[in-house]
Design a protein around this motif. Structure first.
Motif, PDB file in Angstrom:
ATOM      1  N   THR A  25      34.310  25.355  51.540  1.00  0.00           N
ATOM      2  CA  THR A  25      34.661  24.251  52.415  1.00  0.00           C
ATOM      3  C   THR A  25      33.394  23.548  52.885  1.00  0.00           C
ATOM      4  O   THR A  25      32.287  24.082  52.747  1.00  0.00           O
ATOM      5  CB  THR A  25      35.439  24.735  53.641  1.00  0.00           C
ATOM      6  N   LYS A  26      33.543  22.365  53.454  1.00  0.00           N
ATOM      7  CA  LYS A  26      32.367  21.630  53.932  1.00  0.00           C
ATOM      8  C   LYS A  26      31.687  22.357  55.083  1.00  0.00           C
ATOM      9  O   LYS A  26      30.503  22.121  55.368  1.00  0.00           O
ATOM     10  CB  LYS A  26      32.765  20.215  54.346  1.00  0.00           C
ATOM     11  N   GLU A  27      32.435  23.265  55.748  1.00  0.00           N
ATOM     12  CA  GLU A  27      31.829  24.067  56.815  1.00  0.00           C
ATOM     13  C   GLU A  27      31.101  25.282  56.276  1.00  0.00           C
ATOM     14  O   GLU A  27      30.395  25.974  57.016  1.00  0.00           O
ATOM     15  CB  GLU A  27      32.914  24.524  57.803  1.00  0.00           C
ATOM     16  N   GLY A  28      31.271  25.573  54.976  1.00  0.00           N
ATOM     17  CA  GLY A  28      30.554  26.684  54.368  1.00  0.00           C
ATOM     18  C   GLY A  28      31.356  27.951  54.176  1.00  0.00           C
ATOM     19  O   GLY A  28      30.803  28.974  53.754  1.00  0.00           O
ATOM     20  N   ALA A  29      32.665  27.924  54.441  1.00  0.00           N
ATOM     21  CA  ALA A  29      33.502  29.092  54.188  1.00  0.00           C
ATOM     22  C   ALA A  29      33.681  29.269  52.685  1.00  0.00           C
ATOM     23  O   ALA A  29      33.981  28.316  51.970  1.00  0.00           O
ATOM     24  CB  ALA A  29      34.856  28.935  54.870  1.00  0.00           C
ATOM     25  N   VAL A  30      33.490  30.494  52.208  1.00  0.00           N
ATOM     26  CA  VAL A  30      33.507  30.771  50.769  1.00  0.00           C
ATOM     27  C   VAL A  30      34.674  31.690  50.418  1.00  0.00           C
ATOM     28  O   VAL A  30      34.965  32.653  51.128  1.00  0.00           O
ATOM     29  CB  VAL A  30      32.182  31.428  50.323  1.00  0.00           C
ATOM     30  N   ALA A  31      35.336  31.381  49.313  1.00  0.00           N
ATOM     31  CA  ALA A  31      36.380  32.249  48.771  1.00  0.00           C
ATOM     32  C   ALA A  31      36.224  32.273  47.259  1.00  0.00           C
ATOM     33  O   ALA A  31      35.646  31.353  46.670  1.00  0.00           O
ATOM     34  CB  ALA A  31      37.771  31.734  49.156  1.00  0.00           C
ATOM     35  N   ALA A  32      36.704  33.329  46.625  1.00  0.00           N
ATOM     36  CA  ALA A  32      36.602  33.437  45.167  1.00  0.00           C
ATOM     37  C   ALA A  32      37.838  34.140  44.626  1.00  0.00           C
ATOM     38  O   ALA A  32      38.383  35.047  45.261  1.00  0.00           O
ATOM     39  CB  ALA A  32      35.336  34.198  44.777  1.00  0.00           C
ATOM     40  N   GLU A  33      38.259  33.712  43.443  1.00  0.00           N
ATOM     41  CA  GLU A  33      39.410  34.319  42.790  1.00  0.00           C
ATOM     42  C   GLU A  33      39.105  34.500  41.318  1.00  0.00           C
ATOM     43  O   GLU A  33      38.486  33.648  40.686  1.00  0.00           O
ATOM     44  CB  GLU A  33      40.652  33.435  42.951  1.00  0.00           C
ATOM     45  N   VAL A  34      39.552  35.640  40.778  1.00  0.00           N
ATOM     46  CA  VAL A  34      39.386  35.931  39.363  1.00  0.00           C
ATOM     47  C   VAL A  34      40.774  36.017  38.739  1.00  0.00           C
ATOM     48  O   VAL A  34      41.645  36.754  39.224  1.00  0.00           O
ATOM     49  CB  VAL A  34      38.613  37.244  39.145  1.00  0.00           C
ATOM     50  N   ILE A  35      40.991  35.271  37.664  1.00  0.00           N
ATOM     51  CA  ILE A  35      42.272  35.217  36.983  1.00  0.00           C
ATOM     52  C   ILE A  35      42.133  35.798  35.579  1.00  0.00           C
ATOM     53  O   ILE A  35      41.178  35.477  34.855  1.00  0.00           O
ATOM     54  CB  ILE A  35      42.800  33.770  36.880  1.00  0.00           C
ATOM     55  N   ASP A  36      43.060  36.662  35.192  1.00  0.00           N
ATOM     56  CA  ASP A  36      43.115  37.190  33.836  1.00  0.00           C
ATOM     57  C   ASP A  36      43.570  36.067  32.913  1.00  0.00           C
ATOM     58  O   ASP A  36      44.676  35.537  33.067  1.00  0.00           O
ATOM     59  CB  ASP A  36      44.093  38.366  33.781  1.00  0.00           C
ATOM     60  N   SER A  37      42.728  35.677  31.966  1.00  0.00           N
ATOM     61  CA  SER A  37      43.036  34.532  31.105  1.00  0.00           C
ATOM     62  C   SER A  37      44.282  34.771  30.253  1.00  0.00           C
ATOM     63  O   SER A  37      45.028  33.834  29.950  1.00  0.00           O
ATOM     64  CB  SER A  37      41.844  34.215  30.199  1.00  0.00           C
ATOM     65  N   ALA A  38      44.542  36.002  29.865  1.00  0.00           N
ATOM     66  CA  ALA A  38      45.684  36.304  29.003  1.00  0.00           C
ATOM     67  C   ALA A  38      47.003  36.248  29.756  1.00  0.00           C
ATOM     68  O   ALA A  38      47.990  35.675  29.280  1.00  0.00           O
ATOM     69  CB  ALA A  38      45.502  37.675  28.363  1.00  0.00           C
ATOM     70  N   SER A  39      47.029  36.829  30.960  1.00  0.00           N
ATOM     71  CA  SER A  39      48.282  36.901  31.715  1.00  0.00           C
ATOM     72  C   SER A  39      48.441  35.798  32.743  1.00  0.00           C
ATOM     73  O   SER A  39      49.555  35.504  33.176  1.00  0.00           O
ATOM     74  CB  SER A  39      48.372  38.258  32.430  1.00  0.00           C
ATOM     75  N   GLY A  40      47.331  35.181  33.135  1.00  0.00           N
ATOM     76  CA  GLY A  40      47.385  34.169  34.177  1.00  0.00           C
ATOM     77  C   GLY A  40      47.544  34.740  35.568  1.00  0.00           C
ATOM     78  O   GLY A  40      47.731  34.005  36.538  1.00  0.00           O
ATOM     79  N   GLU A  41      47.412  36.069  35.688  1.00  0.00           N
ATOM     80  CA  GLU A  41      47.580  36.727  36.973  1.00  0.00           C
ATOM     81  C   GLU A  41      46.223  37.015  37.622  1.00  0.00           C
ATOM     82  O   GLU A  41      45.207  37.146  36.951  1.00  0.00           O
ATOM     83  CB  GLU A  41      48.366  38.027  36.803  1.00  0.00           C
ATOM     84  N   SER A  42      46.257  37.123  38.934  1.00  0.00           N
ATOM     85  CA  SER A  42      45.038  37.418  39.690  1.00  0.00           C
ATOM     86  C   SER A  42      44.565  38.840  39.403  1.00  0.00           C
ATOM     87  O   SER A  42      45.364  39.774  39.324  1.00  0.00           O
ATOM     88  CB  SER A  42      45.298  37.245  41.183  1.00  0.00           C
ATOM     89  N   TYR A  43      43.245  38.997  39.231  1.00  0.00           N
ATOM     90  CA  TYR A  43      42.625  40.299  38.969  1.00  0.00           C
ATOM     91  C   TYR A  43      41.856  40.703  40.224  1.00  0.00           C
ATOM     92  O   TYR A  43      41.081  39.907  40.765  1.00  0.00           O
ATOM     93  CB  TYR A  43      41.689  40.193  37.775  1.00  0.00           C
ATOM     94  N   VAL A  44      42.066  41.937  40.700  1.00  0.00           N
ATOM     95  CA  VAL A  44      41.452  42.337  41.967  1.00  0.00           C
ATOM     96  C   VAL A  44      40.714  43.673  41.903  1.00  0.00           C
ATOM     97  O   VAL A  44      40.112  44.088  42.891  1.00  0.00           O
ATOM     98  CB  VAL A  44      42.519  42.417  43.090  1.00  0.00           C
ATOM     99  N   LEU A  45      40.747  44.357  40.772  1.00  0.00           N
ATOM    100  CA  LEU A  45      40.140  45.684  40.719  1.00  0.00           C
ATOM    101  C   LEU A  45      38.653  45.663  41.057  1.00  0.00           C
ATOM    102  O   LEU A  45      38.116  46.629  41.604  1.00  0.00           O
ATOM    103  CB  LEU A  45      40.354  46.304  39.333  1.00  0.00           C
ATOM    104  N   HIS A  46      37.976  44.562  40.731  1.00  0.00           N
ATOM    105  CA  HIS A  46      36.536  44.475  41.009  1.00  0.00           C
ATOM    106  C   HIS A  46      36.241  44.452  42.509  1.00  0.00           C
ATOM    107  O   HIS A  46      35.105  44.673  42.926  1.00  0.00           O
ATOM    108  CB  HIS A  46      35.955  43.218  40.356  1.00  0.00           C
TER     109      HIS A  46
END
Length: 223
Positions: free
Chosen positions: A48-69
Motif C-alpha cells: 500500500t502507499k502507506e507501506g503495508a506489505v502482503a504476499a501470496e503464493v499460488i500453485d500454478s497447476a491448481s490455482g490454489e493458495s500455497y502456504v506450507l512455506h
C-alpha cells in the motif's frame, strides 16, 4: 516474527522505487508478480502507499493458495526451496524499494544514501536479535565493507550515557595504526582491530572524510 515483519521492520516505502523495481499500481495498491521454482508457483507482493506489505503464493497447476512455506514446522527440500525463493523476492523488494528508518542520526542516513547512490547497496539487517545493526557488502565478493551499529557509549570507552551510531570500516593495517586515536577514530568494534576501525556518526568526523574511507573500504573488500 514473520518474514514480512522481519524484512520490512523500520522501513519506509518509496513508491517511485516500487515502480522502478517492477511493481504496477492497481487502484491504491502496488503489485509485483513473479514466478517461483521455474514457474511452478506464482508469487504476488502487494504494497500500500502507506507501506503495508502482503504476499501470496499460488500453485500454478491448481490455482490454489500455497502456504506450507509459512509454517515453520513444515520441512523438506521442496518446501525449503519455495521458502528460500519467497524470502529472496521479499528481501530484494525490501532492499530496493524501502528506505531504512532504523538509524536516526544525520550521519547514518547520509552513509546509507551514499552507499545506495555510489554502489547500489542497501543496509542488510542480518540479526533478528540486533535489529539496529546492519552491514553493507560488495555484490561480487559478498564481503562486508561497512557495518552500521548502534552501541552503548560505555562499550566504546566514551564518556556519557546512552547510545551512539557508529560505522565500522576496513583499512590497511598501517592506515588503521595511523588513524586510531581513541577520540574520533576508534579501534574496530567487534571487528579485527588490525584491519578495521570505527567512527562515531555524531559529526566529529566530516562526512566527506567518511565517504572517502568508505570508498577505500569498498576497494579492500574486493579481495
Amino acid at each position: 516474527m514473520t518474514d514480512i515483519e522481519f524484512l520490512f521492520k523500520n522501513r519506509k516505502v518509496d513508491t517511485k522505487r516500487l515502480l522502478a523495481f517492477g511493481f504496477a499500481k492497481v487502484g491504491g495498491v502496488y503489485r509485483y508478480t513473479t514466478g517461483l521454482l521455474d514457474g511452478q508457483f506464482e508469487m504476488t507482493v502487494s504494497v500500500t502507499k502507506e507501506g503495508a506489505v502482503a504476499a501470496e503464493v499460488i500453485d500454478s497447476a491448481s490455482g490454489e493458495s500455497y502456504v506450507l512455506h509459512l509454517i515453520d514446522r513444515a520441512q523438506g527440500a521442496f518446501v525449503g526451496q519455495v521458502r528460500a525463493e519467497y524470502r529472496e523476492v521479499l528481501s530484494a523488494a525490501a532492499s530496493a524499494c524501502f528506505e531504512t528508518e532504523v538509524f536516526k542520526s544525520a550521519g547514518a542516513r547520509a552513509v546509507i544514501r551514499y552507499a545506495r547512490e555510489q554502489y547500489g547497496n542497501q543496509p542488510e539487517f542480518l540479526w533478528e536479535r540486533f535489529p539496529d545493526n546492519a552491514i553493507f557488502r560488495r555484490q561480487d565478493t559478498k564481503k562486508w565493507y561497512a557495518a552500521l551499529l548502534t552501541v552503548q557509549k560505555s562499550k566504546l570507552g566514551l564518556d556519557g550515557d546512552g547510545t551512539v551510531e557508529i560505522i565500522d570500516l576496513r583499512a590497511k593495517p598501517e592506515d588503521v595504526a595511523m588513524l586510531v586515536n581513541s577520540k574520533t577514530y576508534l579501534p574496530g568494534f567487534h571487528m579485527n582491530k588490525k584491519h578495521w576501525f570505527t567512527v562515531c556518526l555524531d559529526g566529529a568526523v566530516p562526512l566527506a572524510d567518511i565517504f572517502a574511507r568508505i570508498d577505500e573500504s569498498f576497494v579492500l573488500a574486493l579481495k
